[in-house]
Write a protein that holds these residues in place. Structure first.
Motif, PDB file in Angstrom:
ATOM      1  N   ALA A  78      12.520  86.786  -3.913  1.00 17.83           N
ATOM      2  CA  ALA A  78      13.009  88.154  -4.136  1.00 17.83           C
ATOM      3  C   ALA A  78      13.770  88.283  -5.445  1.00 17.83           C
ATOM      4  CB  ALA A  78      13.905  88.598  -2.978  1.00 17.83           C
ATOM      5  N   GLY A  79      14.111  87.160  -6.085  1.00 22.42           N
ATOM      6  CA  GLY A  79      14.760  87.227  -7.388  1.00 22.42           C
ATOM      7  C   GLY A  79      13.769  87.508  -8.501  1.00 22.42           C
ATOM      8  N   PRO A  80      12.798  86.620  -8.743  1.00 20.66           N
ATOM      9  CA  PRO A  80      11.893  86.797  -9.878  1.00 20.66           C
ATOM     10  C   PRO A  80      10.765  87.805  -9.682  1.00 20.66           C
ATOM     11  CG  PRO A  80      11.409  84.741  -8.736  1.00 20.66           C
ATOM     12  CD  PRO A  80      12.663  85.293  -8.107  1.00 20.66           C
ATOM     13  N   LEU A  81      10.237  87.945  -8.467  1.00 18.64           N
ATOM     14  CA  LEU A  81       9.039  88.772  -8.285  1.00 18.64           C
ATOM     15  C   LEU A  81       9.255  90.253  -8.618  1.00 18.64           C
ATOM     16  CD1 LEU A  81       6.121  88.303  -7.587  1.00 18.64           C
ATOM     17  CD2 LEU A  81       6.640  88.822  -5.200  1.00 18.64           C
ATOM     18  N   PRO A  82      10.326  90.910  -8.126  1.00 17.54           N
ATOM     19  CA  PRO A  82      10.522  92.320  -8.497  1.00 17.54           C
ATOM     20  C   PRO A  82      10.667  92.513 -10.003  1.00 17.54           C
ATOM     21  CG  PRO A  82      11.883  91.752  -6.612  1.00 17.54           C
ATOM     22  CD  PRO A  82      11.336  90.468  -7.131  1.00 17.54           C
ATOM     23  N   GLY A  83      11.337  91.579 -10.677  1.00 23.11           N
ATOM     24  CA  GLY A  83      11.500  91.686 -12.126  1.00 23.11           C
ATOM     25  C   GLY A  83      10.172  91.573 -12.851  1.00 23.11           C
ATOM     26  N   ILE A  84       9.296  90.694 -12.369  1.00 24.74           N
ATOM     27  CA  ILE A  84       7.970  90.541 -12.979  1.00 24.74           C
ATOM     28  C   ILE A  84       7.135  91.805 -12.773  1.00 24.74           C
ATOM     29  CG2 ILE A  84       5.767  89.339 -12.732  1.00 24.74           C
ATOM     30  CD1 ILE A  84       7.380  86.763 -12.288  1.00 24.74           C
ATOM     31  N   ILE A  85       7.195  92.364 -11.561  1.00 27.97           N
ATOM     32  CA  ILE A  85       6.430  93.586 -11.274  1.00 27.97           C
ATOM     33  C   ILE A  85       6.916  94.736 -12.152  1.00 27.97           C
ATOM     34  CG2 ILE A  85       5.951  95.328  -9.513  1.00 27.97           C
ATOM     35  CD1 ILE A  85       6.062  93.056  -7.433  1.00 27.97           C
ATOM     36  N   LEU A  86       8.235  94.898 -12.260  1.00 27.40           N
ATOM     37  CA  LEU A  86       8.787  95.967 -13.099  1.00 27.40           C
ATOM     38  C   LEU A  86       8.455  95.722 -14.569  1.00 27.40           C
ATOM     39  CD1 LEU A  86      10.494  98.490 -13.512  1.00 27.40           C
ATOM     40  CD2 LEU A  86      12.544  97.035 -13.507  1.00 27.40           C
ATOM     41  N   GLY A  87       8.613  94.477 -15.015  1.00 28.30           N
ATOM     42  CA  GLY A  87       8.313  94.165 -16.403  1.00 28.30           C
ATOM     43  C   GLY A  87       6.848  94.413 -16.734  1.00 28.30           C
ATOM     44  N   ASN A 139      11.689  81.453 -14.372  1.00 25.99           N
ATOM     45  CA  ASN A 139      12.319  81.064 -13.115  1.00 25.99           C
ATOM     46  C   ASN A 139      11.302  80.617 -12.075  1.00 25.99           C
ATOM     47  OD1 ASN A 139      15.211  81.173 -12.043  1.00 25.99           O
ATOM     48  ND2 ASN A 139      15.237  82.747 -13.648  1.00 25.99           N
ATOM     49  N   LEU A 140      10.031  80.945 -12.265  1.00 29.26           N
ATOM     50  CA  LEU A 140       9.005  80.522 -11.318  1.00 29.26           C
ATOM     51  C   LEU A 140       8.474  79.124 -11.624  1.00 29.26           C
ATOM     52  CD1 LEU A 140       6.805  83.708 -10.672  1.00 29.26           C
ATOM     53  CD2 LEU A 140       8.500  82.648  -9.168  1.00 29.26           C
ATOM     54  N   ILE A 141       8.891  78.555 -12.752  1.00 30.67           N
ATOM     55  CA  ILE A 141       8.466  77.195 -13.067  1.00 30.67           C
ATOM     56  C   ILE A 141       8.966  76.265 -11.954  1.00 30.67           C
ATOM     57  CG2 ILE A 141       8.682  75.279 -14.709  1.00 30.67           C
ATOM     58  CD1 ILE A 141       9.084  77.370 -16.903  1.00 30.67           C
ATOM     59  N   PRO A 142       8.091  75.442 -11.386  1.00 36.08           N
ATOM     60  CA  PRO A 142       8.476  74.618 -10.227  1.00 36.08           C
ATOM     61  C   PRO A 142       9.287  73.385 -10.586  1.00 36.08           C
ATOM     62  CG  PRO A 142       6.195  74.210 -10.769  1.00 36.08           C
ATOM     63  CD  PRO A 142       6.655  75.311 -11.693  1.00 36.08           C
ATOM     64  N   GLY A 155      11.333  75.852  -8.378  1.00 35.51           N
ATOM     65  CA  GLY A 155      11.653  74.538  -7.830  1.00 35.51           C
ATOM     66  C   GLY A 155      12.275  74.631  -6.454  1.00 35.51           C
ATOM     67  N   GLN A 156      13.176  75.615  -6.266  1.00 37.24           N
ATOM     68  CA  GLN A 156      13.789  75.802  -4.957  1.00 37.24           C
ATOM     69  C   GLN A 156      12.751  76.183  -3.911  1.00 37.24           C
ATOM     70  OE1 GLN A 156      17.561  77.941  -4.636  1.00 37.24           O
ATOM     71  NE2 GLN A 156      17.721  77.974  -6.867  1.00 37.24           N
ATOM     72  N   LEU A 157      11.791  77.024  -4.320  1.00 31.44           N
ATOM     73  CA  LEU A 157      10.749  77.442  -3.386  1.00 31.44           C
ATOM     74  C   LEU A 157       9.923  76.244  -2.932  1.00 31.44           C
ATOM     75  CD1 LEU A 157       9.408  79.908  -2.022  1.00 31.44           C
ATOM     76  CD2 LEU A 157       7.858  80.016  -3.992  1.00 31.44           C
ATOM     77  N   MET A 158       9.547  75.378  -3.877  1.00 30.37           N
ATOM     78  CA  MET A 158       8.776  74.187  -3.528  1.00 30.37           C
ATOM     79  C   MET A 158       9.578  73.251  -2.626  1.00 30.37           C
ATOM     80  SD  MET A 158       5.986  74.885  -4.910  1.00 30.37           S
ATOM     81  CE  MET A 158       5.432  76.105  -6.108  1.00 30.37           C
ATOM     82  N   ARG A 159      10.857  73.120  -2.927  1.00 27.56           N
ATOM     83  CA  ARG A 159      11.712  72.239  -2.101  1.00 27.56           C
ATOM     84  C   ARG A 159      11.811  72.771  -0.683  1.00 27.56           C
ATOM     85  NH1 ARG A 159      16.608  72.982  -0.462  1.00 27.56           N
ATOM     86  NH2 ARG A 159      17.027  74.624  -1.990  1.00 27.56           N
ATOM     87  N   ILE A 160      12.046  74.066  -0.540  1.00 31.87           N
ATOM     88  CA  ILE A 160      12.209  74.665   0.786  1.00 31.87           C
ATOM     89  C   ILE A 160      10.932  74.527   1.623  1.00 31.87           C
ATOM     90  CG2 ILE A 160      12.509  76.861   2.006  1.00 31.87           C
ATOM     91  CD1 ILE A 160      14.356  77.691  -0.366  1.00 31.87           C
ATOM     92  N   LEU A 161       9.798  74.765   0.989  1.00 28.72           N
ATOM     93  CA  LEU A 161       8.541  74.777   1.731  1.00 28.72           C
ATOM     94  C   LEU A 161       7.948  73.393   1.968  1.00 28.72           C
ATOM     95  CD1 LEU A 161       6.717  77.847   0.132  1.00 28.72           C
ATOM     96  CD2 LEU A 161       7.842  77.735   2.361  1.00 28.72           C
TER      97      LEU A 161
END
Length: 302
Positions: free
Chosen positions: A89-98, A127-130, A137-143
């Protein structure tokens, strides 16, 4: 007794002021600094609102000079699903708006759309770089790596080397320093890995909340921590007892990890990977849709 943070909007505002002042020392462009702050705030609000939705406690937002911003919070029990949604929810809305601003706003007379679009895309896709500790990176760690201490240690080391290597390639001292700073985390993560390994060997469950452990368990964890942190004995000799107990309590709390529900199904993980890859693809598509000269002119002519 566990201490609770007292985050307040005044702390966020103060950190934003310090962030702006620090940046102004190397970048004599207050307009660009204001845009950067706005983009970072938009990004962090995504994390913040999802944390509020999922009932995180002790929420606090801080802006860190030359590093970015962060939202902190905690729960008695985490969830893979909730944590993943909070991160994306941090990077995705910013990418869509951008992407929207670049795809549909660049014909406008004002160059503000292009400036906002470029910065939104750039900061959020990075920020989406893993790599740890970025959102990717946090997303990959969590999942995929949650509760795999050794895998997280290797992941952090690889992230540090990757960032420093990219910095060397592009001759960017900021990226090199950032990579080296991440390197310092390796030592702390290695110590945490050893402590938790000893806790497992001693049949102490580290997936626990601080408030839920017994005095006996606290003493056993304290003994293990002191074995790996001899400096605590020196601190005990030169500090008052209350101060020493506070330091040890913080150390004990730091090695514990609140229970996490493994509620991310294979389909959910695939869905999150689609969102992650989609954000990167949308960023590339939006960037390719606009002429490079238009971007240059937007930042030069304002």
């Amino acid at each position: 007794m566990k201490r609770k943070s007292s985050g307040h909007i005044s702390v966020t505002i103060l950190s934003m002021v310090i962030f702006a002042i620090t940046f102004s020392l190397i970048l004599d462009d207050y307009y660009l600094i204001a845009i950067l702050l706005g983009v970072l705030l938009f990004h962090e609000l995504g994390h913040f609102l999802m944390m509020k939705l999922f009932n995180y406690e002790d929420l606090n937002m801080l802006f860190i000079p030359f590093m970015g911003a962060m939202v902190s919070g905690r729960k008695k029990e985490y969830s893979q699903v909730e944590s993943s949604l909070m991160v994306i929810a941090g990077p995705l809305p910013g990418i869509i708006l951008g992407a929207f601003l670049l795809l549909y706003g660049w014909d406008e007379p004002s160059s503000l759309f292009i400036q906002l679009g470029v910065i939104l895309i750039l900061l959020n896709v990075m920020n989406l770089i893993p790599i740890d500790p970025l959102d990717g990176g946090q997303l990959m760690r969590i999942l995929f790596f949650n509760n795999y201490e050794f895998a997280q240690l290797i992941f952090t080391a690889a992230s540090s080397l990757a960032i420093a290597g990219v910095g060397l390639y592009f001759n960017s001292w900021l990226m090199i320093i950032f990579g080296l700073l991440l390197g310092f985390r390796i030592k702390n993560k290695h110590k945490l890995y050893l402590i938790r390994k000893d806790m497992k060997d001693d049949e102490i469950q580290y997936e626990s909340n601080y408030d839920d452990i017994s005095n006996k368990t606290y003493s056993r964890i304290k003994r293990i921590i002191i074995e790996h942190t001899p400096v605590l004995n020196d601190i005990e000799e030169h500090n008052q007892e209350d101060r020493y107990n506070q330091i040890v309590a913080k150390q004990v709390e730091g090695v514990l990890f609140p229970p996490t529900k493994k509620d991310a199904s294979v389909f959910f993980k695939i869905f999150m990977m689609i969102l992650w890859a989609g954000g990167i693809f949308l960023s590339a598509y939006a960037a390719a849709s606009i002429e490079f000269n238009s971007i240059i002119n937007a930042f030069q002519n304002r």
